[in-house]
Design a protein around this motif. Structure first.
Motif: not given
Length: 213
Positions: A7-23
């Motif tokens: 997952l990418r968590v805390f994405c920017g307003p356009r859905g980009d960026h975010g911190n990757e998370l393994g689940v």
């Protein structure tokens, strides 16, 4: 190889960026803590979560080098993935809710791992900071707009485990919110967005967008 989602968590307003998370959705596949730690190190995400009971929201969180009783971006990501009313962590029960494009958790500042919060004069100074040598976990921040509660931040784990800068850090945002005593809109890393809001009884909400990578 054990199956896992990214997952990418805390994405920017356009859905980009975010911190990757393994689940790892079925944590029972890897019940031993040493094996979990080894997998987290192999995957190399800033955090990897093992879901031990998806219906009750029981989770176990690891960095590449250590186990955490609580962490912000893993809880936000798993709350979005499982869509349960709460998560059970070693630190305590974390309330969760989905609100439109944002997923929120409710936690206590004392659950967050220790972070050194360092204030700088401007966002430009924060942007220009070099990655410090391994040592303390540093959350560097500056006001972008005091009245609007907008903050520019960068996170440097300093653990020497290959994660030199954290793209988005919910626990550090939680600690900064507790220190300032007000709601914040934080831009961290390359453009991730973290929202926070103090709540009654010493609780703080931390929210953001989550996407399946």
């Amino acid at each position: 190889m054990t199956d896992y989602d990214v997952l990418r968590v805390f994405c920017g307003p356009r859905g980009d960026h975010g911190n990757e998370l393994g689940v790892v959705r079925d944590g029972t596949d890897i019940p031993d803590r040493e094996d979990r730690q080894a997998l987290a190190a192999k995957l190399g995400f800033s955090e990897t979560v093992f879901v031990d009971d998806p219906e009750r929201g029981v989770i176990d969180i690891y960095t590449p080098t250590l186990r955490l009783p609580f962490a912000g971006h893993p809880c936000v990501g798993v709350a979005w993935l499982l869509d349960v009313p709460e998560l059970v962590t070693p630190a305590g029960v974390v309330g969760t809710r989905l609100d439109g494009e944002f997923t929120w958790i409710e936690a206590r500042p004392e659950w967050a791992p220790s972070r050194t919060l360092k204030t700088y004069a401007s966002p430009a100074v924060v942007n220009a900071l070099p990655v410090p040598a391994p040592g303390e976990w540093i959350y560097a921040w500056a006001w972008e707009d005091v009245a609007a509660g907008r903050v520019r931040a960068r996170g440097f784990p300093g653990r020497g485990d290959g994660i030199t800068e954290d793209e988005a850090t919910g626990a550090a945002a939680l600690l900064l919110t507790a220190e300032l005593g007000r709601a914040l809109n934080i831009t961290q890393g390359r453009g991730s967005q973290i929202l926070t809001a103090p709540q009654p009884a010493g609780l703080i909400e931390v929210g953001g967008r989550v996407r399946l990578a």
